[in-house]
Design a protein around this motif. Structure first.
Motif, mmCIF file in Angstrom:
data_model
loop_
_atom_site.group_PDB
_atom_site.id
_atom_site.type_symbol
_atom_site.label_atom_id
_atom_site.label_comp_id
_atom_site.label_asym_id
_atom_site.label_seq_id
_atom_site.Cartn_x
_atom_site.Cartn_y
_atom_site.Cartn_z
ATOM 1 N N MET A 103 0.843 -1.193 0.000
ATOM 2 C CA MET A 103 0.000 0.000 0.000
ATOM 3 C C MET A 103 0.878 1.242 0.000
ATOM 4 S SD MET A 103 -2.767 1.266 2.875
ATOM 5 C CE MET A 103 -3.669 -0.268 2.778
ATOM 6 N N GLN A 104 0.548 2.202 -0.839
ATOM 7 C CA GLN A 104 1.315 3.432 -0.892
ATOM 8 C C GLN A 104 0.990 4.298 0.309
ATOM 9 O OE1 GLN A 104 0.731 5.666 -4.442
ATOM 10 N NE2 GLN A 104 2.247 7.208 -3.943
ATOM 11 N N LEU A 105 2.003 4.967 0.865
ATOM 12 C CA LEU A 105 1.773 5.828 2.005
ATOM 13 C C LEU A 105 0.912 7.018 1.615
ATOM 14 C CD1 LEU A 105 5.340 5.901 3.539
ATOM 15 C CD2 LEU A 105 3.313 4.975 4.627
ATOM 16 N N PRO A 106 -0.119 7.338 2.407
ATOM 17 C CA PRO A 106 -0.926 8.515 2.108
ATOM 18 C C PRO A 106 -0.171 9.775 2.502
ATOM 19 C CG PRO A 106 -1.695 7.511 4.142
ATOM 20 C CD PRO A 106 -0.603 6.617 3.589
ATOM 21 N N LEU A 107 -0.047 10.730 1.594
ATOM 22 C CA LEU A 107 0.633 11.980 1.878
ATOM 23 C C LEU A 107 -0.355 13.127 1.776
ATOM 24 C CD1 LEU A 107 3.982 11.360 -0.021
ATOM 25 C CD2 LEU A 107 3.502 11.054 2.411
ATOM 26 N N PHE A 108 0.104 14.303 2.142
ATOM 27 C CA PHE A 108 -0.765 15.459 2.152
ATOM 28 C C PHE A 108 -1.244 15.847 0.761
ATOM 29 C CE2 PHE A 108 1.188 17.088 6.256
ATOM 30 C CZ PHE A 108 0.024 16.876 6.973
ATOM 31 N N SER A 109 -2.487 16.229 0.681
ATOM 32 C CA SER A 109 -2.963 17.033 -0.434
ATOM 33 C C SER A 109 -3.662 18.218 0.194
ATOM 34 C CB SER A 109 -3.939 16.235 -1.307
ATOM 35 O OG SER A 109 -5.162 16.038 -0.624
ATOM 36 N N GLY A 110 -4.048 19.159 -0.595
ATOM 37 C CA GLY A 110 -4.616 20.372 -0.027
ATOM 38 C C GLY A 110 -5.858 20.129 0.812
ATOM 39 N N THR A 111 -6.613 19.089 0.517
ATOM 40 C CA THR A 111 -7.857 18.833 1.242
ATOM 41 C C THR A 111 -7.644 18.020 2.505
ATOM 42 O OG1 THR A 111 -8.248 16.834 -0.069
ATOM 43 C CG2 THR A 111 -9.180 18.904 -0.893
ATOM 44 N N LEU A 132 -1.442 15.246 11.025
ATOM 45 C CA LEU A 132 -1.680 14.141 10.096
ATOM 46 C C LEU A 132 -3.133 13.709 10.207
ATOM 47 C CD1 LEU A 132 1.450 11.907 10.845
ATOM 48 C CD2 LEU A 132 1.120 13.351 8.825
ATOM 49 N N THR A 133 -3.698 13.221 9.123
ATOM 50 C CA THR A 133 -5.025 12.638 9.209
ATOM 51 C C THR A 133 -4.943 11.348 10.030
ATOM 52 O OG1 THR A 133 -4.795 11.271 7.232
ATOM 53 C CG2 THR A 133 -5.549 13.544 6.909
ATOM 54 N N THR A 134 -6.070 10.898 10.533
ATOM 55 C CA THR A 134 -6.091 9.643 11.291
ATOM 56 C C THR A 134 -5.589 8.487 10.439
ATOM 57 O OG1 THR A 134 -7.935 10.428 12.656
ATOM 58 C CG2 THR A 134 -7.558 8.053 12.584
ATOM 59 N N GLU A 135 -5.958 8.459 9.175
ATOM 60 C CA GLU A 135 -5.494 7.406 8.278
ATOM 61 C C GLU A 135 -3.976 7.429 8.140
ATOM 62 O OE1 GLU A 135 -6.039 5.853 3.646
ATOM 63 O OE2 GLU A 135 -6.639 7.872 4.222
ATOM 64 N N GLN A 136 -3.424 8.604 7.929
ATOM 65 C CA GLN A 136 -1.970 8.729 7.803
ATOM 66 C C GLN A 136 -1.274 8.284 9.083
ATOM 67 O OE1 GLN A 136 -1.912 12.914 6.918
ATOM 68 N NE2 GLN A 136 -1.349 12.567 4.789
ATOM 69 N N ALA A 137 -1.750 8.815 10.218
ATOM 70 C CA ALA A 137 -1.108 8.521 11.496
ATOM 71 C C ALA A 137 -1.172 7.030 11.820
ATOM 72 C CB ALA A 137 -1.757 9.349 12.599
ATOM 73 N N ALA A 164 11.683 9.242 6.309
ATOM 74 C CA ALA A 164 12.039 10.293 5.353
ATOM 75 C C ALA A 164 10.800 11.055 4.885
ATOM 76 C CB ALA A 164 12.773 9.688 4.160
ATOM 77 N N ALA A 165 9.689 10.349 4.696
ATOM 78 C CA ALA A 165 8.465 11.010 4.258
ATOM 79 C C ALA A 165 7.966 11.996 5.314
ATOM 80 C CB ALA A 165 7.393 9.974 3.947
ATOM 81 N N ILE A 166 7.960 11.582 6.581
ATOM 82 C CA ILE A 166 7.519 12.475 7.656
ATOM 83 C C ILE A 166 8.513 13.618 7.822
ATOM 84 C CG2 ILE A 166 6.899 12.633 10.090
ATOM 85 C CD1 ILE A 166 6.163 9.659 9.974
ATOM 86 N N ARG A 167 9.800 13.344 7.692
ATOM 87 C CA ARG A 167 10.824 14.403 7.739
ATOM 88 C C ARG A 167 10.532 15.488 6.718
ATOM 89 N NH1 ARG A 167 15.913 12.424 4.956
ATOM 90 N NH2 ARG A 167 14.446 12.773 3.250
ATOM 91 N N ASP A 168 10.236 15.096 5.498
ATOM 92 C CA ASP A 168 9.989 16.072 4.435
ATOM 93 C C ASP A 168 8.736 16.893 4.726
ATOM 94 O OD1 ASP A 168 12.243 15.077 3.215
ATOM 95 O OD2 ASP A 168 11.156 13.873 1.734
ATOM 96 N N LEU A 169 7.717 16.256 5.316
ATOM 97 C CA LEU A 169 6.520 16.985 5.696
ATOM 98 C C LEU A 169 6.824 18.002 6.798
ATOM 99 C CD1 LEU A 169 3.891 14.087 5.780
ATOM 100 C CD2 LEU A 169 4.124 15.856 4.032
ATOM 101 N N CYS A 170 7.643 17.610 7.781
ATOM 102 C CA CYS A 170 8.036 18.530 8.850
ATOM 103 C C CYS A 170 8.819 19.706 8.290
ATOM 104 C CB CYS A 170 8.878 17.791 9.893
ATOM 105 S SG CYS A 170 7.983 16.652 10.956
ATOM 106 N N SER A 171 9.766 19.427 7.405
ATOM 107 C CA SER A 171 10.584 20.492 6.822
ATOM 108 C C SER A 171 9.721 21.496 6.063
ATOM 109 C CB SER A 171 11.647 19.895 5.888
ATOM 110 O OG SER A 171 12.588 19.130 6.616
ATOM 111 N N ALA A 172 8.764 20.979 5.293
ATOM 112 C CA ALA A 172 7.883 21.865 4.542
ATOM 113 C C ALA A 172 6.997 22.698 5.465
ATOM 114 C CB ALA A 172 7.014 21.040 3.590
#
Length: 209
Positions: free
Chosen positions: A1-9, A33-38, A96-104
């Motif tokens: 399953m692909q990791l769910p990442l942020f979109s504007g919604t 993070l959304t509940t699904e992501q977390a 790494a994915a969460i790191r990039d979200l934090c940096s942004a």
């Protein structure tokens, strides 16, 4: 399953806010993070990280740390705290994915992360400041919570004033500026029957040339 990442919604419904801490700058992002992501990140991290229980030397005895941990980062990010020296394991896809979200989110670069797994209420973090020399005089530390909500205690080093912020599943806490210079922080034990929690603290080590 692909990791769910942020979109504007998918941005959090609750707005971030600054904690009322004199001589500090601490920003809290509930439902970052959304509940699904977390949920998915937590499951992946429990299964994939090389968790271990390190020990500290205190009063001539070897004392197990009351939690499991895993240190990850760039290849040269060796870290020492409380006399414990850690060599970095490689970045995983999830870290790494969460790191990039934090940096942004906070506009800071992070080259390392300490993952802590609090398995139940008896796992804890003693009061301390992240003030090691390799973090610099005013570090930005991004702390992501996955799992059971736990009270996070701040204590001013001089006035002893305390402030408690409950860190919720999927939340982000950012400590920056002079926070580490003026405050200790930690998570106390509890006898209540509670679930487990993973905490990721992203940081930027200042490395020698």
């Amino acid at each position: 399953m692909q990791l769910p990442l942020f979109s504007g919604t998918e941005k959090a419904v609750k707005s971030p806010f600054t904690l009322p801490l004199p001589e500090a700058h601490v920003r809290y992002y509930p439902q970052w993070l959304t509940t699904e992501q977390a949920n998915l990140y937590k499951k992946r991290l429990v299964e994939s990280l090389p968790w271990r229980q390190d020990s500290l030397r205190m009063f001539g005895k070897s004392i197990p740390i009351p939690r499991l941990q895993s240190w990850h980062g760039d290849a040269n990010c060796h870290y020492t705290y409380s006399g414990l020296s850690l060599s970095p394991a490689p970045w995983t896809k999830e870290l790494a994915a969460i790191r990039d979200l934090c940096s942004a989110e906070v506009g800071a670069h992070f080259n390392s992360v300490l993952a802590n797994w609090y398995r139940d209420g008896q796992d804890s973090m003693s009061m301390h400041a992240d003030d090691e020399p390799e973090l610099g005089p005013a570090p930005t530390i991004a702390s992501v919570t996955l799992g059971e909500a736990r009270p996070f205690v701040f204590k001013h080093k001089e006035t002893k004033a305390r402030h408690v912020q409950v860190l919720e599943h999927g939340s982000l806490l950012v400590m920056s500026g002079s926070t580490q210079h003026h405050y200790f922080h930690g998570i106390a034990k509890t006898t209540k029957p509670i679930g487990d929690r993973i905490n990721l603290t992203y940081r930027q080590l200042i490395l020698p040339d």
